[in-house]
Structures are given as C-alpha cells and as structure tokens.
Design a protein around this motif. Structure first.
Motif, PDB file in Angstrom:
ATOM      1  N   GLY A  66      22.490  19.691 -18.884  1.00  0.00           N
ATOM      2  CA  GLY A  66      22.021  20.675 -17.918  1.00  0.00           C
ATOM      3  C   GLY A  66      20.503  20.676 -17.820  1.00  0.00           C
ATOM      4  N   LYS A  67      19.959  21.777 -17.330  1.00  0.00           N
ATOM      5  CA  LYS A  67      18.516  21.915 -17.158  1.00  0.00           C
ATOM      6  C   LYS A  67      17.801  21.717 -18.501  1.00  0.00           C
ATOM      7  CE  LYS A  67      15.022  24.785 -15.033  1.00  0.00           C
ATOM      8  NZ  LYS A  67      14.756  25.824 -14.079  1.00  0.00           N
ATOM      9  N   ASN A  68      16.738  20.938 -18.487  1.00  0.00           N
ATOM     10  CA  ASN A  68      15.932  20.614 -19.663  1.00  0.00           C
ATOM     11  C   ASN A  68      16.676  19.787 -20.707  1.00  0.00           C
ATOM     12  OD1 ASN A  68      13.254  21.829 -19.209  1.00  0.00           O
ATOM     13  ND2 ASN A  68      14.443  23.718 -19.030  1.00  0.00           N
ATOM     14  N   ALA A  69      17.693  19.070 -20.294  1.00  0.00           N
ATOM     15  CA  ALA A  69      18.482  18.253 -21.225  1.00  0.00           C
ATOM     16  C   ALA A  69      17.647  17.174 -21.895  1.00  0.00           C
ATOM     17  CB  ALA A  69      19.673  17.629 -20.508  1.00  0.00           C
ATOM     18  N   GLN A  70      16.720  16.576 -21.159  1.00  0.00           N
ATOM     19  CA  GLN A  70      15.872  15.540 -21.752  1.00  0.00           C
ATOM     20  C   GLN A  70      15.005  16.139 -22.854  1.00  0.00           C
ATOM     21  OE1 GLN A  70      12.336  14.948 -21.563  1.00  0.00           O
ATOM     22  NE2 GLN A  70      12.286  12.815 -22.144  1.00  0.00           N
ATOM     23  N   GLU A  71      14.457  17.315 -22.600  1.00  0.00           N
ATOM     24  CA  GLU A  71      13.625  17.994 -23.597  1.00  0.00           C
ATOM     25  C   GLU A  71      14.430  18.255 -24.874  1.00  0.00           C
ATOM     26  OE1 GLU A  71      10.261  19.705 -23.197  1.00  0.00           O
ATOM     27  OE2 GLU A  71      10.060  18.200 -21.636  1.00  0.00           O
ATOM     28  N   LEU A  72      15.652  18.729 -24.723  1.00  0.00           N
ATOM     29  CA  LEU A  72      16.502  19.008 -25.877  1.00  0.00           C
ATOM     30  C   LEU A  72      16.962  17.735 -26.578  1.00  0.00           C
ATOM     31  CD1 LEU A  72      18.496  21.928 -24.347  1.00  0.00           C
ATOM     32  CD2 LEU A  72      17.405  21.996 -26.595  1.00  0.00           C
ATOM     33  N   ASP A  73      17.333  16.722 -25.812  1.00  0.00           N
ATOM     34  CA  ASP A  73      17.869  15.509 -26.430  1.00  0.00           C
ATOM     35  C   ASP A  73      16.839  14.794 -27.284  1.00  0.00           C
ATOM     36  OD1 ASP A  73      20.008  13.725 -26.995  1.00  0.00           O
ATOM     37  OD2 ASP A  73      19.247  12.334 -25.489  1.00  0.00           O
ATOM     38  N   LYS A  74      15.594  14.746 -26.854  1.00  0.00           N
ATOM     39  CA  LYS A  74      14.598  14.043 -27.672  1.00  0.00           C
ATOM     40  C   LYS A  74      14.383  14.769 -29.002  1.00  0.00           C
ATOM     41  CE  LYS A  74      10.470  15.922 -25.373  1.00  0.00           C
ATOM     42  NZ  LYS A  74       9.431  15.589 -24.406  1.00  0.00           N
ATOM     43  N   ILE A  75      14.400  16.099 -28.979  1.00  0.00           N
ATOM     44  CA  ILE A  75      14.226  16.857 -30.218  1.00  0.00           C
ATOM     45  C   ILE A  75      15.441  16.666 -31.127  1.00  0.00           C
ATOM     46  CG2 ILE A  75      13.908  19.161 -31.195  1.00  0.00           C
ATOM     47  CD1 ILE A  75      12.630  19.915 -28.414  1.00  0.00           C
ATOM     48  N   ARG A  76      16.624  16.733 -30.560  1.00  0.00           N
ATOM     49  CA  ARG A  76      17.852  16.548 -31.350  1.00  0.00           C
ATOM     50  C   ARG A  76      17.934  15.135 -31.922  1.00  0.00           C
ATOM     51  NH1 ARG A  76      22.006  19.890 -27.374  1.00  0.00           N
ATOM     52  NH2 ARG A  76      21.360  21.927 -28.140  1.00  0.00           N
ATOM     53  N   TRP A  77      17.579  14.154 -31.108  1.00  0.00           N
ATOM     54  CA  TRP A  77      17.652  12.769 -31.540  1.00  0.00           C
ATOM     55  C   TRP A  77      16.759  12.518 -32.756  1.00  0.00           C
ATOM     56  CZ3 TRP A  77      14.889   8.260 -28.676  1.00  0.00           C
ATOM     57  CH2 TRP A  77      15.310   7.028 -29.195  1.00  0.00           C
ATOM     58  N   LEU A  78      15.563  13.055 -32.736  1.00  0.00           N
ATOM     59  CA  LEU A  78      14.626  12.812 -33.835  1.00  0.00           C
ATOM     60  C   LEU A  78      15.032  13.505 -35.134  1.00  0.00           C
ATOM     61  CD1 LEU A  78      11.264  12.829 -31.891  1.00  0.00           C
ATOM     62  CD2 LEU A  78      12.545  10.876 -32.764  1.00  0.00           C
TER      63      LEU A  78
END
Length: 190
Positions: A66-78
């Motif tokens: 959803g909205k801001n998914a890229q922002e969340l995914d990079k934090i989760r990935w790291l």
C-alpha cells in the motif's frame, strides 16, 4: 566486517536511474552491491546487475504494497538476518554518487546508524516542518515530534543512510513509519 551497498527497486520506472546510479557508485566503491527488486522490476534489476561485477539482484516479496510500501520494505529488509553483522549503505536508485561513501560506512560502525541531510534543509522550516507536523496524532510520540522540530536539527534524507548492528533503531523507525504510513513519505518524515 562485511560492507555492502543496497538498492530497492519497487517498480520498473526507476530502472534507468538505477543503471546511472550504479555507474556513478562504481567510481567510488567496488564492493558488493545487492539490488532487492519486487516482481515487477526484477527482470530489469537482474539485467542491470549482470553488467557489473559484484552486483546481484534478488527478489523481494513484501507483505504490504500500500501507500509508503517502499519506505517500509527497505526498513524491514535491512532487519533481516542476511544483513546481521554487515555494514550496509542504502541508496535510492535516483541518487548520483559524486564522492567517496567511506564516511557512511565509518559513521555506521561508530554510531550504528548514519543519516544524511537533505540539501541544506532544517527540520523547523518550510515543507519539512509541515511534513513533521503531520506526524502528530499518528501514534509517533509527541515529545519526539516536538524535538524533531528543534532549529538545530538537520532534515533527514531517507534515500541515503547507513546501518550496522542497529536493530533497535530500525525497529523503532519501522514502527513509526507504519503508524504514519498514510502521510507523504512516512519513512523520511518519521
């Protein structure tokens, strides 16, 4: 200690930028690079990675798009175990590297997390202040919102940062980004 640069490609529109960013990065850094790519951009990320030594593309399948998914995914990935005990510099694909990135690695080693300033912006002025004010009422603690607006605080650019063994920082950042996900660029704002 291992060092690595990572990019995250969520859609194909930024693939040309990724190529240019990698070309500029290789002028200053020759270590390993990982491109995390969502399904819709993986084909292009894999092709671009094949042009460079030491660059790999891996598929990312986030549970939220959803909205801001890229922002969340990079934090989760790291936060994943593949980066445990690694010093990682995250770079947005639309970033040109114009100088050595060694200071990002060194500051992550020293402090656990290193953020860069967005241009010469300050947190208490203009558009940045308005963005941070939108955090009020999202669940981000009010005292931190108020402190962020301190005139001596520099504006954070979430498109370039480094992290080393900083699980607590990433967990808190993810929590605040999730709570504020309905506002514009919640990761950078939080």
């Amino acid at each position: 200690m291992n060092r690595r640069v990572v990019y995250l490609m969520t859609g194909p529109a930024h693939l040309p930028y990724l190529l240019v960013s990698l070309l500029s990065l290789r002028k200053f850094y020759n270590g390993p690079v990982t491109i995390g790519a969502w399904e819709e951009s993986y084909w292009g990320a894999e092709k671009i990675a094949s042009y460079f030594d030491g660059v790999e593309a891996i598929k990312r399948n986030p549970d939220y798009k959803g909205k801001n998914a890229q922002e969340l995914d990079k934090i989760r990935w790291l936060q994943q175990s593949e980066f445990e005990n690694e010093n990682v510099v995250y770079i947005d694909a639309d970033t040109l590297i114009v100088d050595c990135i060694e200071a990002l690695f060194m500051n992550a080693e020293r402090f656990g997390f290193c953020a860069v300033q967005f241009c010469d912006w300050r947190m208490n002025k203009g558009v940045v202040r308005k963005r941070v004010e939108r955090l009020r009422g999202t669940g981000v603690p009010e005292e931190y919102v108020s402190e962020a607006l301190n005139p001596r605080r520099e504006s954070f650019n979430s498109g370039i940062f480094s992290v080393y063994n900083s699980k607590e920082t990433l967990e808190l950042w993810e929590d605040w980004t999730w709570k504020s996900r309905k506002i514009f660029i919640s990761g950078e704002t939080s």
